[in-house]
Design an enzyme around this catalytic site. Structure first.
Site, short mmCIF file in Angstrom:
data_model
loop_
_atom_site.label_atom_id
_atom_site.label_comp_id
_atom_site.label_asym_id
_atom_site.label_seq_id
_atom_site.Cartn_x
_atom_site.Cartn_y
_atom_site.Cartn_z
N TYR A 67 2.84 6.30 10.07
CA TYR A 67 2.01 5.33 10.78
C TYR A 67 2.77 4.01 10.93
O TYR A 67 2.96 3.50 12.05
CB TYR A 67 0.69 5.10 10.03
N ASN A 110 -6.13 -6.75 7.06
CA ASN A 110 -7.29 -5.84 7.10
C ASN A 110 -8.40 -6.37 8.00
O ASN A 110 -9.19 -7.22 7.58
CB ASN A 110 -7.80 -5.59 5.68
N ARG A 150 -6.46 -7.04 -0.93
CA ARG A 150 -6.17 -7.04 0.52
C ARG A 150 -6.66 -8.35 1.14
O ARG A 150 -7.55 -9.01 0.61
CB ARG A 150 -6.88 -5.87 1.21
N1 UFG Z 1 -10.13 1.85 -1.02
C1 UFG Z 1 -10.88 2.29 -2.09
N2 UFG Z 1 -11.85 3.22 -1.86
C2 UFG Z 1 -12.11 3.72 -0.62
C3 UFG Z 1 -11.34 3.28 0.47
C4 UFG Z 1 -10.34 2.34 0.23
O1 UFG Z 1 -10.68 1.87 -3.22
O2 UFG Z 1 -13.01 4.58 -0.51
C5 UFG Z 1 -9.10 0.84 -1.25
C6 UFG Z 1 -7.74 1.27 -0.77
O3 UFG Z 1 -7.10 2.03 -1.74
C7 UFG Z 1 -7.09 -0.09 -0.47
C8 UFG Z 1 -8.27 -0.97 -0.04
O4 UFG Z 1 -9.44 -0.30 -0.49
O5 UFG Z 1 -6.56 -0.61 -1.65
C9 UFG Z 1 -8.37 -1.14 1.44
O6 UFG Z 1 -8.30 0.15 2.04
P1 UFG Z 1 -8.53 0.42 3.58
O7 UFG Z 1 -8.34 1.88 3.81
O8 UFG Z 1 -9.81 -0.19 4.03
O9 UFG Z 1 -7.38 -0.42 4.27
P2 UFG Z 1 -5.79 -0.35 4.02
O10 UFG Z 1 -5.42 -1.64 3.35
O11 UFG Z 1 -5.35 0.88 3.40
O12 UFG Z 1 -5.29 -0.25 5.52
C10 UFG Z 1 -5.26 -1.31 6.41
C11 UFG Z 1 -5.46 -0.78 7.83
C12 UFG Z 1 -4.38 0.21 8.17
C13 UFG Z 1 -3.04 -0.45 7.96
C14 UFG Z 1 -2.93 -1.06 6.59
C15 UFG Z 1 -1.70 -1.86 6.50
O13 UFG Z 1 -6.71 -0.18 7.93
O14 UFG Z 1 -4.53 0.61 9.50
O15 UFG Z 1 -4.01 -1.92 6.33
O16 UFG Z 1 -1.24 -1.89 5.22
F1 UFG Z 1 -2.05 0.44 8.08
#
Ligand code: UFG
Length: 333
Positions: free
Chosen positions: A140, A169, A220
């Site tokens: 990605y 985010n 985040r």
């Molecule tokens: N998380 C949980 N439980 C869940 C879902 C997420 O604890 O059920 C945690 C994840 O592990 C992470 C945080 O919550 O630590 C945020 O997770 P998200 O999936 O909401 O977002 P991300 O930070 O993983 O992803 C975002 C964007 C992506 C992008 C990324 C860049 O949604 O498209 O930032 O690092 F790639």
């Protein structure tokens, strides 16, 4: 300006489309509805089409007299990208290459590209500046970084003026809480927690409680969708003079998963079950943005930096759309 919004039926694209219309622009949405929702597009022309369809792209750019393109149409699941690299490179890179070719043929030179903090991989220090090493750790992030590099080389030929905006985010709901986040399947933290608060899920899982962060959970940088979209409008204006603009978009303040859960509990007044689960693969412990560049170069200011306001807007949208965009008669706000 007439702006083609690719992926304009998705979460960020639909909010952008609404903001463009409010700002006196004429957005035209181009979306194949593989992920987006037709009912999320209100004040805009709509073309159902796929970015792989070169002929339709050239025709659309010409027929509508498009001046600039904003591109949000991408697959965004980090985990899925690891399982399906070919799919991600095709959709996120090859289709964007196709779009850029069509723009060149139609003589459209302004391009605002939806990039991501995932281009930085596992940064050693935070907050992250635009100069922090680009070292994506999944297809990605790589697919987005490859598009940025292509745009960079095109801008050097003076045939493309582009802005790559690296989102942290994105969260919340915009256009008076009428345009929210509805991914199928949902994988993003805030909507998942809200679904648990609404009783639509048994529980919410915390992915990892042993990170080197104050409470052990990932941190985040959540940025309100309205603030995010506002930066795109500023970037579009900037492309009158600039050929290349790369900016981080975040608030510069991080919140842990536990803090986000507590804030949803406070805003919703609901309690729900929280499960402490294993780490999710590929999650950096902390991702926060240094967005000084966007402030200086674009004059960008955020209006809703407080997590509680971001979550309040998301809660309002979910509460009014209990089945997301499938809700039969969404309650008026
Ligand atoms: N998380 C949980 N439980 C869940 C879902 C997420 O604890 O059920 C945690 C994840 O592990 C992470 C945080 O919550 O630590 C945020 O997770 P998200 O999936 O909401 O977002 P991300 O930070 O993983 O992803 C975002 C964007 C992506 C992008 C990324 C860049 O949604 O498209 O930032 O690092 F790639």
């Amino acid at each position: 300006m007439k702006v083609l919004v690719c992926g304009g039926a998705g979460y960020i694209g639909s909010n952008m489309t609404a903001m463009l219309a409010r700002g006196g622009h004429e957005p035209v949405v181009f979306d194949n509805l593989a992920k987006g929702h037709r009912s999320a597009v209100k004040d805009a022309e709509f073309v159902r089409g796929d970015l792989a369809d070169y002929g339709l792209l050239v025709e659309t750019l010409g027929n509508y007299g498009i001046d600039a393109v904003m591109h949000f149409a991408a697959f965004i699941e980090v985990g899925e990208s690891v399982e399906k690299p070919l799919t991600y490179y095709r959709n996120n890179f090859c289709n964007t290459h196709n779009l850029l070719c069509a723009m060149a043929e139609a003589g459209v030179e302004k391009f605002v590209f939806s990039s991501t903090a995932a281009v930085y991989g596992m940064p050693e220090t935070t907050p992250i500046t635009e100069e922090t090493s680009k070292a994506p750790i999944n297809p990605y992030g790589e697919s987005k970084w490859a598009v940025e590099r292509l745009c960079h080389f095109l801008s050097e030929t003076k045939k493309l003026r582009y802005a790559a905006l690296r989102y942290f985010n994105a969260a919340g709901a915009g256009q008076d809480c009428t345009l929210g986040e509805d991914h199928r399947p949902e994988s993003h933290l805030i909507p998942l927690i809200i679904q648990a608060a609404m009783g639509k899920r048994d529980a919410v899982s915390i992915f990892g409680t042993d990170y080197p962060t104050p409470d052990g959970t990932c941190v985040r940088d959540y940025i309100h969708i309205e603030d995010l979209c506002k930066a795109h409008l500023l970037a579009l204006d900037k492309l009158d003079e600039a050929y290349e603009l790369v900016c981080n978009l975040g608030n510069g303040k991080g919140y842990s998963v536990r803090e986000v859960i507590e804030t949803v509990k406070k805003v919703s007044g609901k309690d729900f079950r929280v499960i402490e689960a294993d780490r999710r693969r590929g999650d950096p412990p902390v991702l926060t943005a240094d967005a000084t560049k966007a402030k200086i170069e674009l004059g960008w200011r955020t209006d809703y930096p407080q997590l509680e306001k971001i979550i309040q807007s998301a809660w309002t949208w979910h509460d009014n759309h209990p089945d997301g965009y499938d809700s039969k008669s969404p309650r008026p706000v």
